[in-house]
Design an enzyme around this catalytic site. Sequence first.
Site, PDB file in Angstrom:
ATOM      1  N   LYS A  36       5.341   0.996  -1.322  1.00 55.44           N
ATOM      2  CA  LYS A  36       6.521   1.879  -1.331  1.00 55.44           C
ATOM      3  C   LYS A  36       6.268   3.133  -2.135  1.00 55.44           C
ATOM      4  CE  LYS A  36       9.654  -2.000  -2.031  1.00 55.44           C
ATOM      5  NZ  LYS A  36       9.579  -2.773  -3.256  1.00 55.44           N
TER       6      LYS A  36
ATOM      7  N   LYS B  20      -3.490  -0.937  -0.853  1.00 52.25           N
ATOM      8  CA  LYS B  20      -2.456  -1.694  -0.133  1.00 52.25           C
ATOM      9  C   LYS B  20      -1.321  -0.766   0.298  1.00 52.25           C
ATOM     10  CE  LYS B  20       0.885  -3.282  -3.515  1.00 52.25           C
ATOM     11  NZ  LYS B  20       1.972  -4.215  -3.676  1.00 52.25           N
TER      12      LYS B  20
ATOM     13  N   LYS C 273      -0.090  -0.129 -12.222  1.00 51.27           N
ATOM     14  CA  LYS C 273       1.160   0.634 -12.282  1.00 51.27           C
ATOM     15  C   LYS C 273       1.199   1.541 -13.502  1.00 51.27           C
ATOM     16  CE  LYS C 273       4.018  -1.936  -9.211  1.00 51.27           C
ATOM     17  NZ  LYS C 273       5.288  -2.405  -8.784  1.00 51.27           N
TER      18      LYS C 273
END
Length: 344
Positions: A209, A206, A122
């Site tokens: 969102k 993966k 992230k």
Amino acid sequence: MTDQAPPAFTGPKRVLSGVQPTGDLHLGNYLGALVKFARMQHEMETFIFVADLHAITQWQDPKLLKNQVREIAAAYLASGVDPKVATIFPQSAVPEHTELAWVFNCVARLGWLDRMTQFKDKAGKHKERESVGLYTYPVLQAADILVYKATHVPVGDDQRQHLELTRDIAAKFNHDFEVPAFFPLRDAVSEGPGARVMSLRDGSAKMSKSDPSDNSRINLTDDADAIAQKIRKAKTDPEPLPETLDELKARPEAQNLVGIYAALDGRTDQDVLSEFAGQGFGAFKPKLADLAVAKLGPVGGDMRRYLSDPAEIDAILAAGAAHAREVAAPTLAEVKKIVGYWAG
Ligand code: AQP
């Protein structure tokens, strides 16, 4: 110290999990988490929260956050989580989570957090610009779980490393404070069909969102046309489907679509191959689209229905928070005594 295993935790079996209110939920969240919540609520006492504390580790518009929480709650309800059976609540309404997280910040080691791959993913190249909260996110996650002494944590495979950290924190707390059976040391429930749904555009990433491409995921709010179109456009290869799982291994996009079909239909990947072996994607994709529309269409419809009555959702969340606090507060009170707080 002896080599003897610590005495086993003897408390009740409990389920705890949650989802961040950070955007539209997708098929990965549904299969990796929501479907398991609905199933497990009938097997043991179940606590399902909306992770608004986790959400603000990255910027969230304060004007939108409350409604995002309601949307996740609506998704739980639409997926079959029953507020008469399970406790549904917003994380921020139970301050015991953050109080325990502080204790755990002092138990967890920097070296443990340095290894967390989700933070690295992230934060990317500019980790010094990220919030401290994003770095300590897994410590809060450990507190979410252990403040209920939860023994079962249904999550997708991407959370496996965080759950191992939870186990390490529980074990170190139990050891350091000489309360060997205080927190349970249970393993994650992150396997099974749908535990790792991949992007429709890249079988090695993966479904997420935050992927900039909306075509990479199927949102729970997508209508039938959007679902069918995204599956039609999903990246594949020109080969027909093989007979065995071994032959599928080197074909991540094909493997992903077979896995999605199996998870939606409650079957194994091998069952799906046995039915479709020898057929190309021109035949398989329409069947998958029909199945996805049949399974997800009603979920999106129910979400919209629940969201049309925000007062009802708020009432469910408030009642859930009151019950969650009744369970979390005694754990925290015990922790304060164990740690030796003046206020303990
Ligand atoms: N692709 C996935 N396959 C299976 N399970 C998944 N989960 C997420 N993606 C997949 C599971 O969904 C639950 C809730 O996740 P979250 O929203 O709290 O956080 P996340 O894992 O960060 O979800 P996203 O969609 O990937 O969000 P972004 O893009 O913001 O990072 C968890 O149980 C998770 O394992």
